[in-house]
Design a protein around this motif. Sequence first.
Motif, PDB file in Angstrom:
ATOM      1  N   ALA A   1       0.858   7.284 -12.075  1.00  0.00           N
ATOM      2  CA  ALA A   1      -0.274   7.158 -11.157  1.00  0.00           C
ATOM      3  C   ALA A   1      -0.159   8.157 -10.005  1.00  0.00           C
ATOM      4  N   LEU A   2       1.047   8.310  -9.457  1.00  0.00           N
ATOM      5  CA  LEU A   2       1.227   9.215  -8.320  1.00  0.00           C
ATOM      6  C   LEU A   2       0.998  10.674  -8.702  1.00  0.00           C
TER       7      LEU A   2
ATOM      8  N   THR B   1       0.851  -1.187   0.000  1.00  0.00           N
ATOM      9  CA  THR B   1       0.000   0.000   0.000  1.00  0.00           C
ATOM     10  C   THR B   1       0.889   1.239   0.000  1.00  0.00           C
TER      11      THR B   1
ATOM     12  N   LYS C   1      -3.483  -0.091  -9.729  1.00  0.00           N
ATOM     13  CA  LYS C   1      -3.384   1.231 -10.337  1.00  0.00           C
ATOM     14  C   LYS C   1      -2.012   1.490 -10.951  1.00  0.00           C
ATOM     15  N   PHE C   2      -1.058   0.611 -10.687  1.00  0.00           N
ATOM     16  CA  PHE C   2       0.300   0.783 -11.226  1.00  0.00           C
ATOM     17  C   PHE C   2       0.587  -0.155 -12.390  1.00  0.00           C
TER      18      PHE C   2
ATOM     19  N   GLY D   1      -3.483  10.804  -0.990  1.00  0.00           N
ATOM     20  CA  GLY D   1      -3.736   9.686  -1.893  1.00  0.00           C
ATOM     21  C   GLY D   1      -3.470   8.358  -1.224  1.00  0.00           C
ATOM     22  N   THR D   2      -4.257   7.348  -1.607  1.00  0.00           N
ATOM     23  CA  THR D   2      -4.087   5.997  -1.081  1.00  0.00           C
ATOM     24  C   THR D   2      -4.144   5.011  -2.242  1.00  0.00           C
ATOM     25  N   TYR D   3      -3.137   4.136  -2.322  1.00  0.00           N
ATOM     26  CA  TYR D   3      -3.053   3.159  -3.402  1.00  0.00           C
ATOM     27  C   TYR D   3      -2.856   1.782  -2.775  1.00  0.00           C
TER      28      TYR D   3
END
Length: 250
Positions: A203-204, A171, A189-190, A182-184
């Motif tokens: 993405a970032l 994460t 998403k990458f 932001g939270t991944y």
Amino acid sequence: MADYHFVYKDVEGRSTEWDDIQRRLGNLPPKPEPFKPPPFAPKVDADKQPKSKEWLDEREPEELEELEDDLDDDRFLEQYRKMRLAELREAAKAARFGSIVPITGSDFVREVSQAPSDVWVVVFLYKDGIPECGLLQNCLEELATRYPATKFVKIISTDCIPNYPDRNVPTILVYNNSAVKGTYVGLQKFGGKRCTPESVALALCQSDPVLNDGHGGSDSSRDNVIEGVRRKFIEKVVAQHEEREEEDSD
């Protein structure tokens, strides 16, 4: 009456005929080089050297600060001194980070929540032994080197959030000015397991100027980062395509 032999020596540093004969026969070592003192060079006083752009380029930031009053009579050099000092400060600022720093739960507030308001912090939550964590960490290590004005830290997921499920790692949490921006969760998403530093960077930076190389402003820096990432991504795709073509031809 005893038979005495006398060997006459010349002045120091000169070789006699007797010495020359003995050296040819190998009975004496080679003649040492005569001593010559080094040429005299007066010590240069740095304060008395003529000031120039090249001279200013060699000065450290502290020295440039001290020269503020010395260059009042030279308008050009004073302006150049200020510009050079600003460049050095900006370079020092950009070099603040440059790697992923491991932290613990007790470090979180100081390293993340209390980070300066102009610093974006990328927090990597991971667990050892999970392949996806290792894959994302490799990408983040490259980005940390490429964008040294962005702070990257990593922390074991359960040290950061007690009982955090392993299915949610890796994460990434993005912080700025003490707030989560932001939270991944996971790699989706990458680009999944085929993620690259470029796909992570894109993405970032979709909505915020998270990645910063230390040059330029926020919005323009974000645009430059995205453009640079896209260019690198295209270069990698082309390089991989050419490698496959070479392998097929062999």
